[in-house]
Design a protein around this motif. Structure first.
Motif, PDB file in Angstrom:
ATOM      1  N   ARG A  27       8.104  -2.606  -9.565  1.00  0.00           N
ATOM      2  CA  ARG A  27       8.448  -3.507 -10.648  1.00  0.00           C
ATOM      3  C   ARG A  27       8.094  -2.906 -12.025  1.00  0.00           C
ATOM      4  O   ARG A  27       8.827  -3.047 -12.992  1.00  0.00           O
ATOM      5  N   SER A  28       7.002  -2.210 -12.059  1.00  0.00           N
ATOM      6  CA  SER A  28       6.605  -1.565 -13.304  1.00  0.00           C
ATOM      7  C   SER A  28       7.600  -0.492 -13.712  1.00  0.00           C
ATOM      8  O   SER A  28       7.972  -0.350 -14.894  1.00  0.00           O
ATOM      9  N   ASP A  34      14.092  -0.435 -17.748  1.00  0.00           N
ATOM     10  CA  ASP A  34      14.836  -1.325 -18.625  1.00  0.00           C
ATOM     11  C   ASP A  34      14.446  -1.074 -20.104  1.00  0.00           C
ATOM     12  O   ASP A  34      15.299  -1.027 -20.999  1.00  0.00           O
ATOM     13  N   GLU A  35      13.176  -0.969 -20.345  1.00  0.00           N
ATOM     14  CA  GLU A  35      12.717  -0.715 -21.714  1.00  0.00           C
ATOM     15  C   GLU A  35      13.246   0.597 -22.245  1.00  0.00           C
ATOM     16  O   GLU A  35      13.665   0.708 -23.399  1.00  0.00           O
ATOM     17  N   GLY A  41      19.392   3.051 -26.055  1.00  0.00           N
ATOM     18  CA  GLY A  41      20.547   2.561 -26.825  1.00  0.00           C
ATOM     19  C   GLY A  41      20.276   2.583 -28.307  1.00  0.00           C
ATOM     20  O   GLY A  41      21.111   3.029 -29.094  1.00  0.00           O
ATOM     21  N   SER A  42      19.123   2.137 -28.675  1.00  0.00           N
ATOM     22  CA  SER A  42      18.796   2.165 -30.096  1.00  0.00           C
ATOM     23  C   SER A  42      18.681   3.565 -30.622  1.00  0.00           C
ATOM     24  O   SER A  42      19.121   3.884 -31.727  1.00  0.00           O
ATOM     25  N   GLU A  43      18.107   4.400 -29.775  1.00  0.00           N
ATOM     26  CA  GLU A  43      17.996   5.805 -30.194  1.00  0.00           C
ATOM     27  C   GLU A  43      19.358   6.436 -30.333  1.00  0.00           C
ATOM     28  O   GLU A  43      19.598   7.264 -31.213  1.00  0.00           O
TER      29      GLU A  43
END
Length: 289
Positions: A27-28, A34-35, A41-43
Motif C-alpha cells: 500500500r505504501s 500515485d504521488e 505530471g506537474s513536472e
C-alpha cells in the motif's frame, strides 16, 4: 513467504517477513507511485513550460543595430528645431507683450490727441471772440483819452460865443491842442517836423519843388502837413515843398551895329509877334514810404 532483501559477494541474508508488513509495504508503494505520478505530471508541465521558454530563448532574436550617423544627425536636428521652437515661442510672447504695451500707449496718445484737439478748438473759438472784441472795442481806451479833448473844445466854443476876448480864445484852443497831442502820445502817436531837413523819401512826400536860395537845394522849404509815427512805424509821411537851385541867367546879347539896326528891328518885331516862351513851371514830385 521467503524473500531475499539483497545479495553481495561475501554472502546473502535471508529473513522471514510477515504478510501484514508486506501489505503495508504494497500500500505504501502504491501510494508512493500515485504521488510520483501526480508529481511526474506537474513536472511534465513544468518541463514543457521550461522547454517552451528554452525554445523561445533559443530562437534567434533580431539584432538591434546601433544608431548610425544619420540617426544622430536627425536627433541633433530635432533638438535644434525644438530649441528654435522654444525660442520662437518666447519671442512671440515677448512681441505680444510689446504689442499690448504699444496698443496701450497708442490708446493713451489718441485720448491725449483728442483732448488736445478739443483744447485747440476751444482756444481758436476764444481767440476769434477776442479778435472780434478787439475790432469792436479796441479803440475804447483811445476814445476815453480823446473825450476830454472834445469837452475842452465844446467849452472853448461856448466861451467864444459869450465873450469877444480873442486872446483868451486863442489860449484855450492852444491848450486843447496840447491836451490832444498828449492823449495821442500816450498811445504811441508822435508827430515830427521836416522843415529845413534834407528831403528823405522814406518819411517825406514832396508835392512841389521851388527855386530858392534861402534853403539849400534838396532840403525842405515848407511843410504842408506834419508826419506821424505810431510806435516807430510811419503812419503818415510829412507833406513838404522841396527847394531846388535857381537856373543860371542867360548871357547878355551883344550890342547891335548901325548896319545891323534894321535887321535887329525886324527881329524884335518878329519876336514881339511870336508867342512868349512858357515860363518854368514849378514841378511836383512825391515820395512816401
Amino acid at each position: 513467504m521467503r524473500a531475499v532483501s539483497g545479495t553481495n559477494d561475501k554472502g546473502s541474508i535471508q529473513t522471514d517477513i510477515g504478510q501484514d508488513v508486506i501489505d503495508d509495504a504494497v500500500r505504501s508503494v502504491e501510494r508512493r507511485m500515485d504521488e510520483e505520478a501526480d508529481t511526474a505530471g506537474s513536472e511534465t508541465e513544468v518541463e514543457v513550460e521550461i522547454a517552451a521558454s528554452d525554445a523561445e530563448a533559443a530562437a534567434p532574436t533580431p539584432e538591434v543595430t546601433p544608431p548610425t550617423e544619420d540617426a544622430a544627425a536627425l536627433r541633433q536636428e530635432v533638438e535644434s528645431l525644438r530649441a528654435q521652437l522654444d525660442f520662437s515661442q518666447a519671442k512671440a510672447r515677448e512681441t505680444l507683450e510689446r504689442l499690448k504695451e504699444a496698443h496701450e500707449r497708442a490708446k493713451d496718445f489718441q485720448e491725449r490727441a483728442l483732448r488736445a484737439a478739443a483744447d485747440l478748438e476751444n482756444y481758436r473759438k476764444r481767440a476769434q471772440k477776442e479778435k472780434e472784441d478787439v475790432q469792436k472795442f479796441g479803440a475804447e481806451k483811445l476814445l476815453k483819452d480823446l473825450l476830454p479833448v472834445v469837452d475842452n473844445m465844446d467849452r472853448a466854443l461856448d466861451a467864444a460865443s459869450k465873450s469877444t476876448d480873442f486872446d483868451s480864445f486863442q489860449k484855450g484852443v492852444a491848450m486843447t491842442r496840447k491836451s490832444f497831442e498828449d492823449a495821442l502820445g500816450r498811445h504811441g502817436v508822435k508827430g515830427f517836423s521836416a522843415k529845413g531837413l534834407p528831403f528823405d523819401p522814406r518819411v517825406h512826400e514832396a508835392i512841389q519843388q521851388v527855386e530858392t536860395t534861402e534853403v539849400a537845394a534838396g532840403h525842405v522849404v515848407y511843410e504842408v502837413t506834419r508826419g506821424f509815427h505810431l510806435n516807430d512805424r510811419l503812419v503818415r509821411p510829412a507833406m513838404v515843398v522841396v527847394a531846388r537851385a535857381p537856373e543860371a541867367a542867360p548871357p547878355p546879347a551883344p550890342a547891335a551895329s548901325a548896319g545891323d539896326a534894321p535887321a535887329s528891328t525886324e527881329s524884335q518885331s518878329s519876336s514881339s509877334e511870336a508867342p512868349g516862351a512858357p515860363a518854368d513851371s514849378e514841378s511836383s514830385s512825391g515820395g512816401s514810404q
